[in-house]
Design an enzyme around this catalytic site. Sequence first.
Site, short mmCIF file in Angstrom:
data_model
loop_
_atom_site.label_atom_id
_atom_site.label_comp_id
_atom_site.label_asym_id
_atom_site.label_seq_id
_atom_site.Cartn_x
_atom_site.Cartn_y
_atom_site.Cartn_z
N GLY A 46 0.76 -1.24 0.00
CA GLY A 46 0.00 0.00 0.00
C GLY A 46 0.79 1.29 0.00
O GLY A 46 0.35 2.28 -0.55
N GLU A 100 4.06 4.21 6.05
CA GLU A 100 2.88 3.35 5.91
C GLU A 100 1.77 4.10 5.17
O GLU A 100 1.71 5.33 5.22
CB GLU A 100 2.45 2.92 7.33
CG GLU A 100 1.24 2.06 7.45
CD GLU A 100 1.31 0.72 6.76
OE1 GLU A 100 1.55 0.69 5.55
OE2 GLU A 100 1.07 -0.31 7.43
N ASP A 101 0.91 3.37 4.49
CA ASP A 101 -0.20 4.02 3.77
C ASP A 101 -1.28 4.47 4.75
O ASP A 101 -1.75 5.60 4.72
CB ASP A 101 -0.79 3.10 2.69
CG ASP A 101 -1.16 1.71 3.21
OD1 ASP A 101 -0.89 1.40 4.39
OD2 ASP A 101 -1.73 0.93 2.43
N ASP A 104 -4.90 1.49 10.75
CA ASP A 104 -6.29 1.17 11.06
C ASP A 104 -6.33 0.70 12.52
O ASP A 104 -6.34 1.51 13.44
CB ASP A 104 -6.71 0.09 10.04
CG ASP A 104 -8.18 -0.24 10.06
OD1 ASP A 104 -8.98 0.59 9.62
OD2 ASP A 104 -8.53 -1.35 10.50
N THR A 108 -0.33 -3.92 12.63
CA THR A 108 0.86 -4.08 11.80
C THR A 108 2.04 -3.32 12.40
O THR A 108 3.13 -3.87 12.59
CB THR A 108 0.59 -3.57 10.37
OG1 THR A 108 -0.62 -4.15 9.89
CG2 THR A 108 1.72 -3.91 9.42
N LYS A 132 -6.86 6.28 10.95
CA LYS A 132 -8.25 6.27 11.43
C LYS A 132 -8.18 6.22 12.96
O LYS A 132 -8.12 5.13 13.54
CB LYS A 132 -8.98 5.02 10.92
CG LYS A 132 -9.15 4.94 9.41
CD LYS A 132 -9.85 3.64 9.02
CE LYS A 132 -9.81 3.38 7.53
NZ LYS A 132 -10.25 2.02 7.18
N ASP A 160 -5.97 -0.42 -1.71
CA ASP A 160 -6.72 -1.32 -2.59
C ASP A 160 -8.00 -1.83 -1.96
O ASP A 160 -8.18 -1.82 -0.74
CB ASP A 160 -5.86 -2.54 -2.92
CG ASP A 160 -5.69 -3.44 -1.69
OD1 ASP A 160 -5.18 -2.96 -0.66
OD2 ASP A 160 -6.11 -4.62 -1.75
P1 IMP Z 1 -3.74 -2.32 10.76
O1 IMP Z 1 -2.68 -3.34 11.04
O2 IMP Z 1 -5.10 -2.77 11.25
O3 IMP Z 1 -3.40 -0.94 11.24
O4 IMP Z 1 -3.96 -2.32 9.21
C1 IMP Z 1 -3.17 -1.60 8.38
C2 IMP Z 1 -3.27 -2.11 6.96
O5 IMP Z 1 -4.63 -2.49 6.60
C3 IMP Z 1 -2.91 -0.98 6.03
O6 IMP Z 1 -1.53 -0.97 5.79
C4 IMP Z 1 -3.73 -1.29 4.80
O7 IMP Z 1 -2.98 -2.16 3.96
C5 IMP Z 1 -4.97 -2.01 5.31
N1 IMP Z 1 -6.11 -1.06 5.42
C6 IMP Z 1 -6.62 -0.52 6.54
N2 IMP Z 1 -7.66 0.29 6.29
C7 IMP Z 1 -7.83 0.26 4.94
C8 IMP Z 1 -8.76 0.94 4.04
O8 IMP Z 1 -9.65 1.73 4.42
N3 IMP Z 1 -8.61 0.66 2.72
C9 IMP Z 1 -7.65 -0.19 2.24
N4 IMP Z 1 -6.77 -0.82 3.04
C10 IMP Z 1 -6.84 -0.60 4.39
MG MG Z 2 -0.42 -1.39 4.26
#
Ligand code: IMP
Ligand code: MG
Length: 176
Positions: A46, A100-101, A104, A108, A132, A160
């Site tokens: 991402g 990082e993109d 959430d 990660t 977020k 994506d």
């Molecule tokens: P985390 O580990 O829950 O913080 O997730 C992070 C990863 O989930 C990001 O690097 C994205 O690849 C994916 N992700 C989280 N939210 C979205 C979204 O709204 N659209 C697309 N990918 C997302």
């Molecule tokens: Mg990502």
Amino acid sequence: MITVNDLQFEKFISEAEIKKCVAEVAAKINHDYAGKVPVLIGILNGAFVFAADLVRELTIDHEIHFAKFSSYEGTETTGQVKQLIGLPQGLEGRNVIIVEDIIDTGTTMYNLLPQIQAQGVRSVEICTMLLKPGKLQVPLNIKYCAKEIPNAFILGYGLDYDNLGRGYKDIYVVKS
Ligand code: IMP
Ligand code: MG
């Protein structure tokens, strides 16, 4: 409006707004890391678009590497982050910035930070295009964030839906 697989999305953040946010966060890094030659680690897939735009706004010397992780299998989070492309080695004494993109739940980043710290880095900070805040489930110190957004699924600018939509220049949000 665009349709990707079964979902409809509407424009949410324009290319011009993204450019402005990226320039602002890059200016902070230019200021904070002057003379430090930070090592940026972009998280695939991402972050490839954000990382490309970010480094082109940097006026300081820097390195950029990429790593690839997966915390999801199908639609379920495993709670474990699998390394698909490992971290660069030789980070001892370096100032690392994870690129990082979007953050959430934060899982990660939360799993990745100790792996980087274990290499004896001088510092490690997170730079994310999007955050977020309403979804964050773990304590994370996010020093650089280009833009905060509400809890909605978005795509474009590297992000994506089922591996589609990464090439859109604007960011779109799923229509409710
Ligand atoms: P985390 O580990 O829950 O913080 O997730 C992070 C990863 O989930 C990001 O690097 C994205 O690849 C994916 N992700 C989280 N939210 C979205 C979204 O709204 N659209 C697309 N990918 C997302
Ligand atoms: Mg990502």
